[in-house]
Design an enzyme around this catalytic site. Structure first.
Site, mmCIF file in Angstrom:
data_model
loop_
_atom_site.group_PDB
_atom_site.id
_atom_site.type_symbol
_atom_site.label_atom_id
_atom_site.label_comp_id
_atom_site.label_asym_id
_atom_site.label_seq_id
_atom_site.Cartn_x
_atom_site.Cartn_y
_atom_site.Cartn_z
ATOM 1 N N GLY A 81 48.289 -46.908 -35.132
ATOM 2 C CA GLY A 81 46.869 -47.163 -35.388
ATOM 3 C C GLY A 81 46.467 -46.782 -36.804
ATOM 4 N NE ARG A 145 48.837 -49.004 -31.228
ATOM 5 C CZ ARG A 145 48.590 -47.748 -31.585
ATOM 6 N NH1 ARG A 145 49.567 -46.881 -31.659
ATOM 7 N NH2 ARG A 145 47.352 -47.366 -31.861
ATOM 8 C CG ASP A 176 55.526 -41.881 -29.594
ATOM 9 O OD1 ASP A 176 55.962 -40.780 -29.211
ATOM 10 O OD2 ASP A 176 54.922 -42.681 -28.858
ATOM 11 C CE LYS A 202 49.201 -43.130 -37.563
ATOM 12 N NZ LYS A 202 49.278 -44.290 -36.685
ATOM 13 C CB THR A 203 47.474 -39.832 -35.428
ATOM 14 O OG1 THR A 203 46.623 -40.296 -34.384
ATOM 15 C CG2 THR A 203 47.778 -38.370 -35.193
ATOM 16 C CG ASP A 205 44.297 -40.218 -31.356
ATOM 17 O OD1 ASP A 205 43.295 -40.787 -31.824
ATOM 18 O OD2 ASP A 205 45.013 -40.725 -30.471
ATOM 19 N N GLY A 251 40.730 -41.043 -28.897
ATOM 20 C CA GLY A 251 41.578 -39.892 -28.651
ATOM 21 C C GLY A 251 42.124 -40.033 -27.243
ATOM 22 C CD GLU A 311 40.712 -44.305 -26.588
ATOM 23 O OE1 GLU A 311 41.140 -43.530 -27.468
ATOM 24 O OE2 GLU A 311 40.918 -45.517 -26.617
HETATM 25 P P1 FBP Z 1 47.870 -43.633 -33.372
HETATM 26 O O1 FBP Z 1 48.256 -42.624 -32.333
HETATM 27 O O2 FBP Z 1 48.875 -44.686 -33.583
HETATM 28 O O3 FBP Z 1 47.455 -42.977 -34.648
HETATM 29 O O4 FBP Z 1 46.564 -44.386 -32.844
HETATM 30 C C1 FBP Z 1 45.535 -43.684 -32.268
HETATM 31 C C2 FBP Z 1 44.421 -44.582 -31.785
HETATM 32 O O5 FBP Z 1 43.454 -44.788 -32.783
HETATM 33 C C3 FBP Z 1 43.803 -43.971 -30.534
HETATM 34 O O6 FBP Z 1 42.758 -43.103 -30.841
HETATM 35 C C4 FBP Z 1 43.393 -45.170 -29.755
HETATM 36 O O7 FBP Z 1 43.415 -44.887 -28.383
HETATM 37 C C5 FBP Z 1 44.448 -46.179 -30.086
HETATM 38 O O8 FBP Z 1 44.901 -45.853 -31.370
HETATM 39 C C6 FBP Z 1 43.958 -47.596 -30.052
HETATM 40 O O9 FBP Z 1 45.035 -48.435 -30.285
HETATM 41 P P2 FBP Z 1 44.954 -49.964 -30.650
HETATM 42 O O10 FBP Z 1 44.710 -50.024 -32.118
HETATM 43 O O11 FBP Z 1 46.302 -50.471 -30.326
HETATM 44 O O12 FBP Z 1 43.842 -50.576 -29.894
#
Ligand code: FBP
Length: 554
Positions: A81, A145, A176, A202-203, A205, A251, A311
């Site tokens: 993400g 992803r 991951d 990165k993230t 979350d 999150g 979330e």
């Molecule tokens: P990452 O763990 O890859 O950083 O992504 C986190 C996130 O933003 C979460 O908060 C959210 O649940 C998810 O990605 C949403 O994913 P997508 O972009 O596939 O809809």
């Protein structure tokens, strides 16, 4: 490309590097620290990573650069993400590469890890890079992803690396992706490819952190963006005095984002998934907890409020997780077709009633019908319920409305309960990075190249002491294997980076816990306002409350 005035002004911003990385590449020396061990399961992790396990912690210091000169061709990918600051990691990496030698090359593989497999790339130059400096988003090369984890994929990556003469690969991703970076580093070392692999944390979350990694990038900007919006809503609520706002924030696996937003905005309610799980709270008890606050506020004439819902909340509720597991089982294989062929919801409801255990059905039965239907309509390619699509903000407002209706009938609740719903997620992932994220990310990228130049592999770019001004930040690297333990994933024991959940005995949660009763009843809202990019450091360079509390600075 049309460029807004802010974008133009941000192009000119010079991200701040840690003191020890200032003064030119020739002035960066390395200090080798202690050998490391994984946080748990040492023997197993060591056996799985014979070439990269146990390496030493690295810190950069001022001094003569002793790295052996060689032409560097580095490949970079963005994974997962979006998170604000990703562009600056690439910019910092590029600047360090080019400051070392204009002959060095940085290739960006497009669309995430699959770009490496498909050999879909661009070679960066100054003009291309300059259009992305200090901007949000991952559109510089895109993200994806796809997981890089199989032997087959590693063979292809090795071929692609050989074709371009890659000396190193930088993976910018979450827990991951960095676990996979460690596995790829081990593969590259075991096969003597000469390709180094470095990760960057990165993230939004915030769940990739540990004793070495103080924060994942993007968390600062995303939570500030959500907090601005929540503060605005609080002010609207306090002006109109007629709605309870239920706000879901991103999150999925941890509630750090919700907690940070609560610390920033002091809402009436904020649920923390980790606490719900630890206290084994039921759906009904959570609804009662919120309804109590609504009732108390109504009694003082305040028929409005704000509730923040993470979330991933439903997965933390033990009875809800059991229900999901039973539904997945109920619709496994051909039973999905049987279910889909049923003529209407009444028939489907009977099918569900007959298929679930009495315990699971009792939970199912208290859910509002739109959530019951969501559980069966939105399935992933494996046929599993997509928990992240459940509108938990609406779920809880509906359950609270039921509770209040019963209390009204019993004569205990005499107020009004009008609701509004919001989901803040994608709004924050591509915001212009705050000065903190712009500086941190640029430093992570610059630092990643220093690790490459000094020959390290299987390391995470590490910049710490982050609650202090950037001058005092400490740059270096930590072997990824140090952050790993064995976990059961999809029926197999796997070495993975331990995900950081909200610690219930940690300072951020403790602070929240000490204040939430007061915030629940009083109108104690705080209004953080928009991220400021220009102006006094105490306004523009503020880090998160989470970090300040963790560092004992609040
Ligand atoms: P990452 O763990 O890859 O950083 O992504 C986190 C996130 O933003 C979460 O908060 C959210 O649940 C998810 O990605 C949403 O994913 P997508 O972009 O596939 O809809």
């Amino acid at each position: 490309m049309n460029v807004t005035p802010l974008q133009k002004a941000r192009y000119e911003y010079s991200p701040k590097l840690p003191g020890m990385l200032r003064g030119g590449i020739s002035q960066i020396s390395v200090k080798v620290g202690d050998a490391t061990e994984s946080v748990a399961d040492q023997e197993k992790i060591k056996a799985l990573f014979p070439n990269t396990y146990g390496k030493n912690e690295i810190t950069f210091v001022k001094g003569s650069n002793t790295a052996a000169p060689k032409k560097q061709v580095v490949g970079v990918i963005l994974s997962g993400g979006q998170a604000p600051g990703g562009h600056n990691v690439v910019c910092g990496l590029y600047d360090a590469i080019k400051a070392t030698s204009r002959d060095n090359v940085l290739l960006g593989f497009k669309g995430g890890p699959s770009g490496l497999i498909d050999d879909n790339f661009i070679e960066f130059d100054d003009e291309y890079i300059n259009a992305f400096r200090n901007t949000g988003g991952f559109d510089i090369i895109g993200s994806g992803r796809t997981k890089l984890e199989t032997e087959e994929q590693f063979k292809i990556v090795t071929e692609v690396a050989k074709k371009h003469g890659l000396t190193a690969i930088v993976i910018i991703g979450g827990d991951d992706s960095n676990t996979n970076a460690a596995v790829l580093a081990e593969y590259m070392a075991a096969h003597n490819t000469g390709v180094q692999v470095i990760g960057c944390p990165k993230t939004i979350d915030g769940d990739l952190k540990n004793e070495d990694i103080e924060a994942s990038f993007g968390f600062d900007t995303a939570t500030k963006t959500y907090s601005e919006l929540i503060g605005n809503i609080e002010r609207d609520a306090n002006s109109a005095k007629k709605y309870w706002h239920f706000i879901k924030v991103m999150g999925r696996s941890a509630s750090h984002v919700a907690l940070e937003c609560a610390l920033e905005t002091q809402p009436n309610i904020c649920l923390i998934g980790e606490e719900v799980a630890a206290r084994k709270m039921s759906i009904s008890s959570i609804a009662d907890y919120i309804a109590d606050a609504v009732e108390k506020r109504a009694a003082q004439g305040d028929n409005f409020g704000v509730a923040i819902i993470p979330e991933g909340i439903v997965e933390f509720i033990p009875e809800f997780s059991k229900l999901i597991a039973e539904i997945n089982e109920l619709l496994a294989g051909k039973k999905t077709d049987e279910f889909n062929a049923l003529p209407d919801w009444a028939a489907k409801y009977d099918f569900i009633k007959n298929g679930l255990s009495a315990e699971a059905f009792a939970v199912f039965d208290i859910l509002p019908q739109f959530v019951q239907q969501q559980l069966f309509l939105e399935r992933d390619p494996h046929g599993n319920v997509q928990v992240s699509l459940i509108e938990s903000e609406k779920l809880f407002s509906a359950l609270v409305a039921d509770k209040l209706a019963a209390r009204k009938a019993a004569g205990t609740f005499k107020g009004k309960f009008g609701t509004q719903h919001h989901f803040f997620g994608y709004e924050g992932r591509c915001a212009f990075p705050s000065n903190f994220d712009a500086d941190y990310c640029y430093s992570l990228g610059y630092n990643a190249f220093m690790l490459i130049q000094y020959g390290y592999t299987g390391y995470l770019s590490k910049v710490s002491n982050l609650s202090k001004p950037a001058e005092e930040w400490v740059a270096g690297g930590m072997p990824i294997t140090k952050m790993m333990n064995m976990e059961r994933r999809n029926g197999e024991d796997k070495p993975v980076i331990r995900k950081a959940l909200v610690e219930l005995d940690g300072a951020p949660f403790k602070y929240f816990e000490a204040h939430r009763e007061e915030w629940a009843v009083k109108t104690a809202f705080t209004y953080p306002g928009a991220i400021q990019y220009f102006g006094p450091a105490e306004v523009c360079d503020l880090t998160t409350r989470t970090l300040a509390l963790e560092k004992g600075e609040m």
